[in-house]
Design a protein around this motif. Structure first.
Motif, PDB file in Angstrom:
ATOM      1  N   GLY A   1     -53.754   8.030  32.410  1.00 31.07           N
ATOM      2  CA  GLY A   1     -52.424   9.220  31.989  1.00 31.07           C
ATOM      3  C   GLY A   1     -51.751  10.135  31.937  1.00 31.07           C
ATOM      4  O   GLY A   1     -50.387  10.278  31.958  1.00 31.07           O
ATOM      5  N   PRO A   2     -52.650  11.560  31.923  1.00 36.23           N
ATOM      6  CA  PRO A   2     -52.177  12.363  32.947  1.00 36.23           C
ATOM      7  C   PRO A   2     -51.405  12.412  34.469  1.00 36.23           C
ATOM      8  O   PRO A   2     -50.297  13.152  34.585  1.00 36.23           O
TER       9      PRO A   2
ATOM     10  N   ARG B   1     -33.302  11.656  28.151  1.00 38.07           N
ATOM     11  CA  ARG B   1     -34.111  10.815  29.114  1.00 38.07           C
ATOM     12  C   ARG B   1     -34.914  10.259  28.345  1.00 38.07           C
ATOM     13  O   ARG B   1     -35.393  10.227  26.879  1.00 38.07           O
ATOM     14  N   SER B   2     -35.512   9.251  28.535  1.00 37.22           N
ATOM     15  CA  SER B   2     -36.854   8.846  27.464  1.00 37.22           C
ATOM     16  C   SER B   2     -37.836   7.795  27.876  1.00 37.22           C
ATOM     17  O   SER B   2     -38.204   7.442  29.656  1.00 37.22           O
ATOM     18  N   VAL B   3     -38.385   7.889  27.198  1.00 35.84           N
ATOM     19  CA  VAL B   3     -40.439   6.822  27.445  1.00 35.84           C
ATOM     20  C   VAL B   3     -40.125   5.370  26.947  1.00 35.84           C
ATOM     21  O   VAL B   3     -40.469   5.770  25.984  1.00 35.84           O
ATOM     22  N   THR B   4     -39.750   4.757  28.139  1.00 33.55           N
ATOM     23  CA  THR B   4     -40.452   2.673  27.153  1.00 33.55           C
ATOM     24  C   THR B   4     -41.603   2.125  27.733  1.00 33.55           C
ATOM     25  O   THR B   4     -41.897   1.908  28.735  1.00 33.55           O
ATOM     26  N   GLY B   5     -41.913   1.938  26.604  1.00 33.77           N
ATOM     27  CA  GLY B   5     -42.722   0.098  26.923  1.00 33.77           C
ATOM     28  C   GLY B   5     -42.421  -0.939  27.612  1.00 33.77           C
ATOM     29  O   GLY B   5     -41.239  -1.683  26.829  1.00 33.77           O
ATOM     30  N   TRP B   6     -42.601  -1.398  28.667  1.00 37.36           N
ATOM     31  CA  TRP B   6     -42.311  -2.629  29.041  1.00 37.36           C
ATOM     32  C   TRP B   6     -43.652  -4.001  28.993  1.00 37.36           C
ATOM     33  O   TRP B   6     -44.215  -3.997  29.584  1.00 37.36           O
ATOM     34  N   TYR B   7     -43.182  -4.607  28.159  1.00 34.53           N
ATOM     35  CA  TYR B   7     -43.441  -6.541  28.171  1.00 34.53           C
ATOM     36  C   TYR B   7     -43.126  -6.882  29.282  1.00 34.53           C
ATOM     37  O   TYR B   7     -42.284  -7.215  29.445  1.00 34.53           O
ATOM     38  N   SER B   8     -44.132  -7.573  29.967  1.00 41.66           N
ATOM     39  CA  SER B   8     -43.910  -8.384  30.612  1.00 41.66           C
ATOM     40  C   SER B   8     -42.657  -9.369  30.882  1.00 41.66           C
ATOM     41  O   SER B   8     -41.963  -9.141  31.762  1.00 41.66           O
ATOM     42  N   GLY B   9     -42.888 -10.012  30.680  1.00 42.07           N
ATOM     43  CA  GLY B   9     -41.262 -11.371  29.981  1.00 42.07           C
ATOM     44  C   GLY B   9     -42.123 -12.751  29.421  1.00 42.07           C
ATOM     45  O   GLY B   9     -43.145 -12.818  29.505  1.00 42.07           O
TER      46      GLY B   9
ATOM     47  N   ALA C   1     -52.408   2.867  30.362  1.00 44.18           N
ATOM     48  CA  ALA C   1     -53.420   4.686  30.063  1.00 44.18           C
ATOM     49  C   ALA C   1     -53.324   4.789  28.862  1.00 44.18           C
ATOM     50  O   ALA C   1     -52.618   4.048  28.287  1.00 44.18           O
ATOM     51  N   ASP C   2     -54.006   5.544  28.682  1.00 50.83           N
ATOM     52  CA  ASP C   2     -54.928   5.671  27.060  1.00 50.83           C
ATOM     53  C   ASP C   2     -53.745   6.515  26.391  1.00 50.83           C
ATOM     54  O   ASP C   2     -53.421   6.763  25.773  1.00 50.83           O
ATOM     55  N   SER C   3     -53.218   7.448  26.860  1.00 56.70           N
ATOM     56  CA  SER C   3     -52.237   8.455  26.175  1.00 56.70           C
ATOM     57  C   SER C   3     -51.133   8.743  27.725  1.00 56.70           C
ATOM     58  O   SER C   3     -51.863   8.870  28.312  1.00 56.70           O
ATOM     59  N   LEU C   4     -50.264   9.926  26.514  1.00 56.75           N
ATOM     60  CA  LEU C   4     -49.150   9.757  28.144  1.00 56.75           C
ATOM     61  C   LEU C   4     -48.588  11.250  27.334  1.00 56.75           C
ATOM     62  O   LEU C   4     -48.508  11.742  26.050  1.00 56.75           O
ATOM     63  N   GLN C   5     -48.420  12.692  27.479  1.00 54.32           N
ATOM     64  CA  GLN C   5     -48.143  14.405  27.435  1.00 54.32           C
ATOM     65  C   GLN C   5     -46.579  13.869  28.388  1.00 54.32           C
ATOM     66  O   GLN C   5     -46.456  13.790  29.277  1.00 54.32           O
ATOM     67  N   VAL C   6     -46.156  14.284  27.488  1.00 52.88           N
ATOM     68  CA  VAL C   6     -44.173  14.413  27.999  1.00 52.88           C
ATOM     69  C   VAL C   6     -43.843  15.697  26.767  1.00 52.88           C
ATOM     70  O   VAL C   6     -44.062  15.033  25.842  1.00 52.88           O
ATOM     71  N   SER C   7     -43.029  16.324  27.515  1.00 57.22           N
ATOM     72  CA  SER C   7     -42.086  17.313  26.729  1.00 57.22           C
ATOM     73  C   SER C   7     -41.308  17.111  25.859  1.00 57.22           C
ATOM     74  O   SER C   7     -40.088  16.529  26.450  1.00 57.22           O
TER      75      SER C   7
ATOM     76  N   ARG D   1     -35.186   6.651  32.577  1.00 56.58           N
ATOM     77  CA  ARG D   1     -36.055   5.891  31.944  1.00 56.58           C
ATOM     78  C   ARG D   1     -37.647   5.860  32.328  1.00 56.58           C
ATOM     79  O   ARG D   1     -37.200   5.161  34.116  1.00 56.58           O
ATOM     80  N   MET D   2     -38.589   6.310  32.163  1.00 58.37           N
ATOM     81  CA  MET D   2     -40.293   5.943  32.607  1.00 58.37           C
ATOM     82  C   MET D   2     -40.182   4.292  31.798  1.00 58.37           C
ATOM     83  O   MET D   2     -40.015   4.607  30.332  1.00 58.37           O
TER      84      MET D   2
END
Ligand SMILES: [Zn+2]
Ligand SMILES: [Zn+2]
Length: 337
Positions: free
Chosen positions: A242-243, A279-287, A264-270, A257-258
């Motif tokens: 995560g860090p 800006r964005s952070v997106t989880g991505w499922y494989s497909g 990861a267990d956790s993610l810190q973003v401002s 976009r990330m």
């Protein structure tokens, strides 16, 4: 009666057992696949260690399956015996539930996962729902292609859904099982490709895989380096730390976009950093299976290859340990013959 060998996990945290079972018949809507190869993925620990709720044991893991259809159940029209096919993490979808009806097949409410909800590819034969099956080009060998059904589709599909356009700056964070494919796909898709990993020693490999720029996250600040290059349109985050992931997120450009594919267990973003630049952070499922078909076809056309270590089925315990050690370069694949 004809029998097959499979490697099963007898109970959570149990040791692999090679057992003989009768070869199953495909039921309505399913096909039987004669397995040629099956990749061993980090996610197979969910089965081995009993980390997935409600799993039924014994269970045969494996969701990076390649082989040939040898029998077809009633109601299957798209697939025929003799076809080369693969099966990935998505274990099919119903087409009837609200998520499917909205086009979100990956989120089907039946939630089937290959090698978790039903037996997977660590064996000579398996049964798969027809909706989970991807067709497979002749140019690819079953061993080469197996990891493309998970590590490949995950990175390829994340890249093509990231919003980045050809010529844009795109970073792949981590050069492991996922990242070594992600760098190749990013380069072949026409992105200005940045590879980010720890240590100078990974640079030659990153460049060989197609990276135009290499950032050593041990000796450099990856976010600052990406900003010097104008900021990334997309970052494919494959690491599980995560860090480390958070330290790269600051390299996103305006509207960047990330795509998070590493668990990861956790993610810190401002939040301020996100909102000031859209800006964005997106989880991505494989497909799903059609994405696997696209991944396999693109890989064959552009010569993207997974680097694999192959083991015969009998050596499943050793092969699994090799994967779990994190030392494999880069994916471990079981072969059936
Ligand atoms: Zn996987
Ligand atoms: Zn559904």
């Amino acid at each position: 009666m004809k029998t097959m060998r499979v490697a099963q996990v007898p109970a959570a945290k149990g040791k692999f057992e090679i057992v003989e079972r009768s070869i199953p018949e495909p039921s309505h809507g399913t096909v039987r696949i004669k397995v040629a190869a099956c990749g061993i993925c980090h996610s197979d620990a969910l089965v081995k260690e009993g980390l997935w709720p409600g799993i039924q044991y014994p269970r045969v893991p494996g969701h990076e399956v390649t082989g040939t259809i040898d029998a077809v159940g009633a109601g299957v029209t798209r697939l025929k015996p003799g076809q080369r096919v693969g099966v990935g993490w998505n274990g099919g979808y119903c087409g009837q539930c609200d998520n499917c009806r909205r086009g979100n097949l990956f989120a089907c409410e039946t939630g089937q996962v290959t090698g978790i909800s039903f037996d997977g590819g660590y064996g000579e034969y398996m049964i798969a729902p027809a909706s989970a099956v991807a067709r497979f080009p002749d140019e690819l060998s079953p061993v080469d292609a197996a990891p493309l059904l998970c590590a490949g589709i995950t990175t390829f599909n994340a890249l093509r859904n990231s919003g980045a356009r050809p010529g844009d700056l795109v970073a792949v964070h981590g050069i492991g099982g996922l990242g070594h494919l992600g760098v190749q796909y990013a380069a072949k898709l026409g992105f200005k490709t940045v590879a980010i990993a720890r240590g100078e020693d990974k640079e030659p490999l990153a460049r060989q895989l197609g990276a135009a720029i290499y950032i050593d996250s041990q000796s450099q600040d990856p976010a600052a380096e990406l900003q010097k290059l104008g900021g990334a349109s997309a970052i494919i985050a494959t690491v599980t730390n995560g860090p480390a992931m958070g330290a790269v997120a600051g390299g996103l450009g305006i509207k960047g976009r990330m795509m998070v594919v590493g668990a990861a267990d956790s993610l810190q973003v401002s939040p301020l950093f996100l909102l000031l630049g859209n800006r964005s952070v997106t989880g991505w499922y494989s497909g799903v299976s059609i994405d696997s078909e696209d991944t396999l076809a693109f890989s064959a056309r552009t010569n993207v290859k997974s680097m694999n270590e192959a083991f015969p089925l009998e050596r499943v315990s050793e092969a699994y340990e090799r994967m779990a050690s994190g030392k494999a370069r880069f994916r471990v694949v079981l072969t059936m013959q």
